[in-house]
Design a protein around this motif. Structure first.
Motif, PDB file in Angstrom:
ATOM      1  N   PRO A 140       0.814  -1.224   0.000  1.00 60.97           N
ATOM      2  CA  PRO A 140       0.000   0.000   0.000  1.00 60.97           C
ATOM      3  C   PRO A 140       0.845   1.271   0.000  1.00 60.97           C
ATOM      4  O   PRO A 140       0.488   2.261  -0.652  1.00 60.97           O
ATOM      5  N   ILE A 141       1.969   1.245   0.724  1.00 61.98           N
ATOM      6  CA  ILE A 141       2.843   2.420   0.766  1.00 61.98           C
ATOM      7  C   ILE A 141       3.444   2.688  -0.615  1.00 61.98           C
ATOM      8  O   ILE A 141       3.470   3.838  -1.082  1.00 61.98           O
ATOM      9  N   LEU A 142       3.924   1.635  -1.286  1.00 62.76           N
ATOM     10  CA  LEU A 142       4.498   1.808  -2.619  1.00 62.76           C
ATOM     11  C   LEU A 142       3.451   2.340  -3.597  1.00 62.76           C
ATOM     12  O   LEU A 142       3.736   3.239  -4.408  1.00 62.76           O
ATOM     13  N   LEU A 143       2.235   1.791  -3.535  1.00 60.36           N
ATOM     14  CA  LEU A 143       1.173   2.242  -4.440  1.00 60.36           C
ATOM     15  C   LEU A 143       0.806   3.705  -4.173  1.00 60.36           C
ATOM     16  O   LEU A 143       0.616   4.490  -5.112  1.00 60.36           O
ATOM     17  N   ALA A 144       0.720   4.079  -2.904  1.00 58.74           N
ATOM     18  CA  ALA A 144       0.378   5.464  -2.566  1.00 58.74           C
ATOM     19  C   ALA A 144       1.487   6.421  -2.998  1.00 58.74           C
ATOM     20  O   ALA A 144       1.219   7.524  -3.489  1.00 58.74           O
ATOM     21  N   HIS A 145       2.738   6.025  -2.826  1.00 62.44           N
ATOM     22  CA  HIS A 145       3.851   6.869  -3.267  1.00 62.44           C
ATOM     23  C   HIS A 145       3.835   7.051  -4.786  1.00 62.44           C
ATOM     24  O   HIS A 145       4.090   8.151  -5.300  1.00 62.44           O
ATOM     25  N   ALA A 146       3.549   5.975  -5.520  1.00 61.61           N
ATOM     26  CA  ALA A 146       3.465   6.093  -6.975  1.00 61.61           C
ATOM     27  C   ALA A 146       2.330   7.029  -7.358  1.00 61.61           C
ATOM     28  O   ALA A 146       2.472   7.887  -8.242  1.00 61.61           O
ATOM     29  N   PHE A 147       1.185   6.904  -6.692  1.00 66.10           N
ATOM     30  CA  PHE A 147       0.038   7.774  -6.937  1.00 66.10           C
ATOM     31  C   PHE A 147       0.399   9.243  -6.708  1.00 66.10           C
ATOM     32  O   PHE A 147       0.048  10.120  -7.505  1.00 66.10           O
ATOM     33  N   LEU A 148       1.119   9.496  -5.625  1.00 63.05           N
ATOM     34  CA  LEU A 148       1.480  10.873  -5.286  1.00 63.05           C
ATOM     35  C   LEU A 148       2.448  11.496  -6.283  1.00 63.05           C
ATOM     36  O   LEU A 148       2.376  12.707  -6.558  1.00 63.05           O
ATOM     37  N   ASN A 149       3.338  10.686  -6.858  1.00 59.28           N
ATOM     38  CA  ASN A 149       4.475  11.246  -7.591  1.00 59.28           C
ATOM     39  C   ASN A 149       4.448  11.043  -9.096  1.00 59.28           C
ATOM     40  O   ASN A 149       5.392  11.440  -9.779  1.00 59.28           O
ATOM     41  N   VAL A 150       3.375  10.445  -9.630  1.00 59.18           N
ATOM     42  CA  VAL A 150       3.338  10.304 -11.091  1.00 59.18           C
ATOM     43  C   VAL A 150       3.334  11.662 -11.783  1.00 59.18           C
ATOM     44  O   VAL A 150       3.823  11.800 -12.912  1.00 59.18           O
ATOM     45  N   ALA A 151       2.814  12.692 -11.107  1.00 62.79           N
ATOM     46  CA  ALA A 151       2.796  14.018 -11.719  1.00 62.79           C
ATOM     47  C   ALA A 151       4.208  14.530 -11.978  1.00 62.79           C
ATOM     48  O   ALA A 151       4.455  15.204 -12.989  1.00 62.79           O
ATOM     49  N   VAL A 152       5.138  14.221 -11.070  1.00 63.56           N
ATOM     50  CA  VAL A 152       6.522  14.644 -11.262  1.00 63.56           C
ATOM     51  C   VAL A 152       7.078  14.037 -12.546  1.00 63.56           C
ATOM     52  O   VAL A 152       7.650  14.727 -13.396  1.00 63.56           O
ATOM     53  N   VAL A 153       6.885  12.726 -12.715  1.00 67.42           N
ATOM     54  CA  VAL A 153       7.400  12.043 -13.901  1.00 67.42           C
ATOM     55  C   VAL A 153       6.667  12.516 -15.146  1.00 67.42           C
ATOM     56  O   VAL A 153       7.294  12.851 -16.168  1.00 67.42           O
ATOM     57  N   ALA A 154       5.333  12.554 -15.081  1.00 66.65           N
ATOM     58  CA  ALA A 154       4.541  12.883 -16.265  1.00 66.65           C
ATOM     59  C   ALA A 154       4.838  14.287 -16.768  1.00 66.65           C
ATOM     60  O   ALA A 154       5.011  14.513 -17.970  1.00 66.65           O
ATOM     61  N   ARG A 155       4.950  15.239 -15.856  1.00 65.86           N
ATOM     62  CA  ARG A 155       5.114  16.621 -16.299  1.00 65.86           C
ATOM     63  C   ARG A 155       6.557  16.930 -16.691  1.00 65.86           C
ATOM     64  O   ARG A 155       6.803  17.642 -17.665  1.00 65.86           O
ATOM     65  N   VAL A 156       7.515  16.387 -15.948  1.00 70.45           N
ATOM     66  CA  VAL A 156       8.917  16.655 -16.287  1.00 70.45           C
ATOM     67  C   VAL A 156       9.283  15.974 -17.604  1.00 70.45           C
ATOM     68  O   VAL A 156       9.791  16.603 -18.535  1.00 70.45           O
ATOM     69  N   VAL A 157       9.035  14.676 -17.684  1.00 70.36           N
ATOM     70  CA  VAL A 157       9.423  13.934 -18.878  1.00 70.36           C
ATOM     71  C   VAL A 157       8.524  14.308 -20.055  1.00 70.36           C
ATOM     72  O   VAL A 157       8.999  14.413 -21.195  1.00 70.36           O
ATOM     73  N   GLY A 158       7.238  14.536 -19.796  1.00 66.00           N
ATOM     74  CA  GLY A 158       6.338  14.937 -20.873  1.00 66.00           C
ATOM     75  C   GLY A 158       6.742  16.256 -21.502  1.00 66.00           C
ATOM     76  O   GLY A 158       6.745  16.405 -22.732  1.00 66.00           O
ATOM     77  N   ALA A 159       7.108  17.242 -20.668  1.00 61.61           N
ATOM     78  CA  ALA A 159       7.546  18.535 -21.201  1.00 61.61           C
ATOM     79  C   ALA A 159       8.858  18.396 -21.968  1.00 61.61           C
ATOM     80  O   ALA A 159       9.052  19.033 -23.013  1.00 61.61           O
ATOM     81  N   ALA A 160       9.769  17.564 -21.457  1.00 62.81           N
ATOM     82  CA  ALA A 160      11.040  17.348 -22.161  1.00 62.81           C
ATOM     83  C   ALA A 160      10.810  16.698 -23.521  1.00 62.81           C
ATOM     84  O   ALA A 160      11.441  17.073 -24.520  1.00 62.81           O
TER      85      ALA A 160
END
Length: 544
Positions: A140-160
């Motif tokens: 549950p902790i790993l899933l919640a952390h992924a949920f919280l931080n996908v925006a970091v990956v999506a927006r940084v890598v998506g913009a690049a």
């Protein structure tokens, strides 16, 4: 007749202005960051115990805590990278209606209070996914952390990805390479710095996670962050807590060095991206629909389950609004609605402080060169990654030595919240200032305008939308701050995230219903703020 000041005089005034711009942010960070951290370091040197630091770390099983902290952060980072892949593709390559809604869905989890995310995943894993048997623990902790931080990956890598020149991939197609080979051989290597920078940020956030682990760990999962709180507040073992805080600081500094090693993941912010997106047609809609469905299920699903459980909290399946009714019931003379009003007020004040200090820091960094600019960037980034629990513990030590009038000041909590939001303001304002054409500043200066007037009449109007977006992010980050505030909150200064955490620690279905209803209030406020941010934000940007 207008007399134009001599060039040397104007240069001197400009240097004095830049120096003054540096003083306010530097003083703010020295007092609210360096002072409490320095108090921790000093306490570590004189821990008030016969045992040394090594013995204190041994007593608390610090090496085991460190190993697990790093392991769960690394596993969470890998999971966030995998989960974010379809979202990165949607943001970078696909032009579909409702892009504003897509960005809101991706961004909301990142700025939700961690206690709300913890409750949402508890509701999800104890409800629709109860058959998995993982209501608490590591998964549950790993899933919640992924949920919280996908925006970091999506927006940084998506913009690049959007900013890449598409002609190199097109040249690979011309030479006979298929889409997969062109992506792996041409596009992916150029995205790796952004992927590495995003991964380093996610690792940093997960290594200092507190609210998620407290709620989903069920007292069985212990990290450096949670053990500092337990030792300091639960057992009042100050020497042990100080020793763990020093170890946590080393982890944070190492993680920050990783982010510097990979470069600034927000480097694409402010750049005008190349338009490489396509409008889907025919069979392309199948892949697009699958990616959209994945995004909705992963990011909207937990919040939707929380909304249902807030009106159906019991195992008997009865529908009730008791949780929402309890928001107006007094607990120790304060209702949850009173707490919400206090939280909104402190978050608004923290937003103003963060905007003023962050904008001054961004202007000073923009006008600086060389090592001054590099040092400013490092100093402005540190509060973003510092352990909130370590910082809160430092404040506890500092405030205990100050007069009660200062320690009980209503400005303490807003200033702490502002400190955490300042890096976000800097990361938005600095690229916006860089994007202002230099010729406009030069034209105003030629007509006799001083640095202050140039800023007020030329730069400020042009970065207004970016500042509004920065203010929105600062507000929601301050509203959801939990770690440091949990050390400082009193009965009359309890914020809503702290109240939710307290309600979860009390037994009874009524307290659970209250926590879920209060969580939905925070979700609603956060969604409104993010919609406004996305509507006002310039159409460029990486993380923010």
């Amino acid at each position: 007749m207008t007399v134009t000041p001599p060039v040397a005089s104007r240069a001197s005034v400009g240097r004095l202005g830049t120096l003054a711009l540096r003083v306010v942010p530097a003083a703010f960070i020295l007092i609210l960051f360096a002072w409490p951290v320095g108090a921790l370091v000093r306490r570590a040197v004189d821990v008030g115990s016969d045992a040394g630091i090594g013995e204190l770390l041994r007593r608390t099983n610090a090496l085991d805590l460190l190993g697990f902290t790093l392991f769960q952060a690394a596993a969470s980072t890998v999971l966030a990278l995998v989960v974010a892949v379809p979202m990165v593709w949607l943001i970078a390559r696909v032009d579909i209606p409702g892009s504003l809604l897509l960005m809101v869905i991706v961004t909301v989890p990142f700025v939700l209070p961690t206690v709300v995310v913890g409750i949402a995943f508890r509701a999800l894993l104890d409800g629709p996914l109860a058959f998995l048997g993982v209501g608490s623990g590591l998964w549950p902790i790993l899933l919640a952390h992924a949920f919280l931080n996908v925006a970091v990956v999506a927006r940084v890598v998506g913009a690049a990805w959007r900013s890449l020149d598409p002609r190199q991939a097109e040249a690979a197609y011309t030479l006979g390479a298929g889409r997969v080979r062109a992506f792996v051989g041409v596009v992916l290597p150029r995205l790796m710095p952004a992927v590495g920078g995003a991964a380093a940020l996610v690792f940093l956030f997960c290594s200092t996670s507190f609210g998620v682990i407290v709620i989903l760990g069920n007292g069985e999962i212990r990290t450096l962050e949670t053990e500092i709180y337990t030792q300091a507040i639960g057992y009042f073992r100050i020497p042990e807590a100080v020793a763990l805080s020093m170890l946590q600081l080393i982890v944070v500094v190492a993680a920050l060095l990783l982010t510097r090693l990979f470069g600034d993941p927000g480097g694409a912010v402010g750049a005008r991206p190349a338009e490489t997106r396509f409008r889907p047609h025919g069979r392309q809609w199948v892949a697009v629909a699958a990616a959209v469905a994945w995004t909705v299920v992963v990011l909207v699903g937990p919040i939707a389950v929380l909304a249902v459980r807030s009106v159906r909290p019991g195992a008997d399946g009865a529908w009730t609004l008791d949780g929402y009714r309890s928001l107006s019931e007094s607990v120790n003379g304060v209702t949850p609605l009173d707490t919400l009003r206090y939280s909104l007020g402190t978050a608004a004040l923290a937003m103003v402080i963060a905007l003023v200090v962050g904008l001054l820091a961004a202007v000073a960094m923009h006008r600086s060169r060389g090592r001054w600019a590099a040092a400013g960037d490092v100093v402005a980034t540190i509060p973003l990654g510092i352990s909130a629990v370590t910082l809160g513990f430092g404040y506890l030590i500092v405030l205990a030595a100050l007069p009660s009038e200062v320690a009980s000041s209503p400005l303490v909590i807003p200033c702490v919240q502002a400190l955490i939001a300042i890096p976000v303001v800097v990361r938005i304002a600095l690229p916006a200032l860089t994007s202002v054409p230099a010729r406009l500043r030069q034209a105003a200066a030629t007509l006799g305008a001083g640095p202050l007037r140039v800023f007020l009449t030329v730069e400020l109007p042009m970065i207004g939308r970016s500042l509004c977006a920065a203010g929105g992010f600062a507000f929601v980050m301050a509203l959801g701050e939990f770690g440091a505030t949990s050390f400082l909150a009193r009965a009359d200064t309890t914020t809503l995230p702290v109240l939710i955490g307290s309600a979860l620690n009390r037994p009874g279905a009524e307290n659970l219903a209250t926590a879920m209803a209060a969580s939905m209030l925070l979700v609603g406020v956060t969604i409104v703020a993010v919609v406004l941010v996305e509507a006002l934000r310039p159409r460029t940007g990486a993380l923010l």
